[in-house]
Design an enzyme around this catalytic site. Sequence first.
Site, PDB file in Angstrom:
ATOM      1  N   ARG A  26       0.871  -1.126   0.052  1.00 51.26           N
ATOM      2  CA  ARG A  26       0.120  -0.058  -0.011  1.00 51.26           C
ATOM      3  C   ARG A  26       0.877   1.271  -0.067  1.00 51.26           C
ATOM      4  O   ARG A  26       0.665   2.208  -0.708  1.00 51.26           O
ATOM      5  CB  ARG A  26      -1.094  -0.031   1.317  1.00 51.26           C
ATOM      6  CG  ARG A  26      -1.923  -1.158   1.215  1.00 51.26           C
ATOM      7  CD  ARG A  26      -2.716  -0.930   2.189  1.00 51.26           C
ATOM      8  NE  ARG A  26      -2.381  -1.334   3.659  1.00 51.26           N
ATOM      9  CZ  ARG A  26      -2.723  -0.937   4.734  1.00 51.26           C
ATOM     10  NH1 ARG A  26      -3.792   0.136   5.015  1.00 51.26           N
ATOM     11  NH2 ARG A  26      -2.120  -1.328   6.025  1.00 51.26           N
ATOM     12  N   SER A  34      -6.095   3.992   4.345  1.00 49.07           N
ATOM     13  CA  SER A  34      -5.980   2.610   4.146  1.00 49.07           C
ATOM     14  C   SER A  34      -5.250   2.553   2.816  1.00 49.07           C
ATOM     15  O   SER A  34      -4.228   1.736   2.697  1.00 49.07           O
ATOM     16  CB  SER A  34      -7.424   1.911   4.179  1.00 49.07           C
ATOM     17  OG  SER A  34      -7.728   1.981   5.545  1.00 49.07           O
ATOM     18  N   GLU A  36     -19.186   5.269  -4.159  1.00 53.88           N
ATOM     19  CA  GLU A  36     -18.247   4.444  -5.069  1.00 53.88           C
ATOM     20  C   GLU A  36     -18.803   4.705  -6.455  1.00 53.88           C
ATOM     21  O   GLU A  36     -17.972   4.874  -7.430  1.00 53.88           O
ATOM     22  CB  GLU A  36     -18.226   3.146  -4.644  1.00 53.88           C
ATOM     23  CG  GLU A  36     -17.303   2.976  -3.430  1.00 53.88           C
ATOM     24  CD  GLU A  36     -17.943   2.964  -2.155  1.00 53.88           C
ATOM     25  OE1 GLU A  36     -19.365   3.286  -2.567  1.00 53.88           O
ATOM     26  OE2 GLU A  36     -17.612   3.083  -1.065  1.00 53.88           O
ATOM     27  N   PHE A  52     -15.500  -3.323  -2.583  1.00 57.45           N
ATOM     28  CA  PHE A  52     -16.335  -1.717  -2.940  1.00 57.45           C
ATOM     29  C   PHE A  52     -16.144  -1.368  -4.219  1.00 57.45           C
ATOM     30  O   PHE A  52     -16.790  -0.866  -5.332  1.00 57.45           O
ATOM     31  CB  PHE A  52     -16.336  -0.943  -1.855  1.00 57.45           C
ATOM     32  CG  PHE A  52     -16.679  -1.332  -0.548  1.00 57.45           C
ATOM     33  CD1 PHE A  52     -17.823  -2.184  -0.075  1.00 57.45           C
ATOM     34  CD2 PHE A  52     -15.794  -1.095   0.432  1.00 57.45           C
ATOM     35  CE1 PHE A  52     -18.094  -2.758   0.965  1.00 57.45           C
ATOM     36  CE2 PHE A  52     -15.859  -1.622   1.645  1.00 57.45           C
ATOM     37  CZ  PHE A  52     -17.130  -2.386   1.866  1.00 57.45           C
ATOM     38  N   ASP A  99     -11.980  -7.652   9.463  1.00 62.19           N
ATOM     39  CA  ASP A  99     -13.490  -6.978   9.171  1.00 62.19           C
ATOM     40  C   ASP A  99     -14.456  -8.016   8.346  1.00 62.19           C
ATOM     41  O   ASP A  99     -15.621  -7.621   8.540  1.00 62.19           O
ATOM     42  CB  ASP A  99     -13.312  -5.770   8.190  1.00 62.19           C
ATOM     43  CG  ASP A  99     -12.892  -4.578   8.920  1.00 62.19           C
ATOM     44  OD1 ASP A  99     -13.254  -4.343  10.092  1.00 62.19           O
ATOM     45  OD2 ASP A  99     -12.037  -3.708   8.148  1.00 62.19           O
ATOM     46  N   ARG A 108      -3.521  -5.677   1.990  1.00 60.07           N
ATOM     47  CA  ARG A 108      -3.319  -4.720   2.967  1.00 60.07           C
ATOM     48  C   ARG A 108      -2.089  -5.224   3.911  1.00 60.07           C
ATOM     49  O   ARG A 108      -1.759  -4.183   4.457  1.00 60.07           O
ATOM     50  CB  ARG A 108      -4.555  -5.150   3.801  1.00 60.07           C
ATOM     51  CG  ARG A 108      -4.617  -3.914   4.940  1.00 60.07           C
ATOM     52  CD  ARG A 108      -6.006  -4.357   5.644  1.00 60.07           C
ATOM     53  NE  ARG A 108      -6.188  -3.353   6.881  1.00 60.07           N
ATOM     54  CZ  ARG A 108      -6.753  -2.099   6.775  1.00 60.07           C
ATOM     55  NH1 ARG A 108      -7.318  -1.663   5.541  1.00 60.07           N
ATOM     56  NH2 ARG A 108      -6.923  -1.149   7.978  1.00 60.07           N
TER      57      ARG A 108
END
Lengths: 281, 310
Positions: free
Chosen positions: B7, B34, B55, B80, B114, B164
């Site tokens: 990232r 993030s 989005e 998403f 999550d 991530r």
Amino acid sequence: MESNELIKYLERKALQLRYYILEMIGVGKAGHLGGSSSCAEIVATLYFHWMNIDPNNPYDPNRDRFLLSKGHAALVQYAALAELGYFPIEELKKVKTLGGMLQGHPDMKTTPGVEANTGSLGQGLSIALGMALGLRLDGRKSRVYVILGDGELAEGQVWEAAMAASHYKVDNLVAFVDKNGVQATGPVEERLNSNPLAPKWSAFGWHVIEIDGHSIKEILEALKEANNIKGRPTVIIAHTVKGKGFSFAEHNAAFHNGILTEEQYLIAKRELEKLMQGDER
Amino acid sequence: MKRESLREAYGQALVEAGKRNKDVVVLEADLGKSTRSCLFEEIFPDRYFEMSIAEQNMASTAAGLALVGKIPFIHSFAVFATGRAYDQIRQAIAIPRLNVKICGSSCGLSDFGDGSTHQSIEDVALMSAIPNMVVLVPADAVETKKMVEAMVKYKGPVYIRINRNDLPVYTPENLEYEIGRMYTLREGKDVVVFANGVMVSRAMEAAEILQREGISIEVVNVSTVKPLDVDTLVEKVRNFKGAVIAEEHSIIGGLGSAIALALCKRKVNVPLEFVAIEDKFGTSASNYEELLVHYGLSVENICEKVKSLI
């Protein structure tokens, strides 16, 4: 052009657009007569007078942009583009055919003059917003015009775009709501009421103008007013009649995407020709 | 093996791209901290648009920006970025082949805490099924940087999915990266393992373990799922007893499906084994490793599949 002359000229162009719409639908084929004809005056005013566009220089980066978010009304846009010379009038006969330049919904890759792919409802205002932001970044004077349907306002994305457009203060963006009051399966108020529109747009931070969408005079005045609004986008809520100019189709959901009988086709042709001739006297 | 953040590498590469090309613009859906698109915002606030938690509007707005000559990068979690805005990506971006780059961050199971709502196990399938779309899955930080650079040069829509978690770096700094090519990271004799994303490092670990047992595997990083490097694929598999395909994605519609289809179309008959998520949604876990083991994406799983082909 003197204003009365201009109004007559644009009224005549709107009739011409309706005539092409009728020819494109013809007999026994389905076509979006209702939503194409309800915005004929708006489309005529933008394309034949108001917008800074040049069919001979269609990709001029400083041109104004037009998006038909209610892409099912493509016939009216095709009629205007053909009349302006973006492609030969003969192409209109080949609308919605295999390999044809004119697809069922606006397609920028096949149709000269079409600025974006629209017709999946609810997306046009967002695309217009992106254009307006990009043009402003480059310091261009271009303005972006987009036509939405009132049925289309049920799409949540429209309100996402409305919120973002006022947040980013895009005053080079003007949206028309072609408020013809009828969606595919019946009156908007009965199917899913989107009224009251003006306070909704106003609450989202837009400058709101309401007009008779068949009055060239009112369309021109609204466009002038929008030009002078700074720091926020403008929406012109245009009260229109679905199927306008076709006596049997007015306010009638059956002609959202209806098939014309030969009798209906001939009636419509006669009525339109009469109006067009009357105009010439 | 040094581990680095993909990232962070992505965010830095975005800034570099912005410095080199003034047309690069960035849109974010309130996850900039993030996705690390926030690094771009710091340097180029005028070219950064916070579209917030919307989005669909973000994707279509990017289409509009591309239509006036910009190179928009849009961001959200992979689930998403692809699923929430699928219609917008398809209609407004992919059909007219607009120059929009879609970054799906925290992809696969990598947002381990999550749970299923935030884990994307079908994003590669969704994006691959769209004509005109290029689909990239970097294995590490170095490859991520090279990809972003290549994405700016490529004209058309590209999807990139970013893990991530920090991952070991196997991509050589001097690699001449090109979209559409697969890269051999380790040569072997018995079985070839095609992998991408987090599974590349797992395949490299498996290779070490298998080596000690006298089994030699070749590890190929297939970081471009679409367009697939079919010529290299066909040339490679002919030299091995079989191939294992490892990916952090549903077994349906990802790299495994793409490779199986390509081999089938070329009439190449070679035994295949798949290391992928069976037809299941994700779930929460206390750490990433625990999830990878739970869904059959462990180093041991790769070793077992390799052995089954010998």
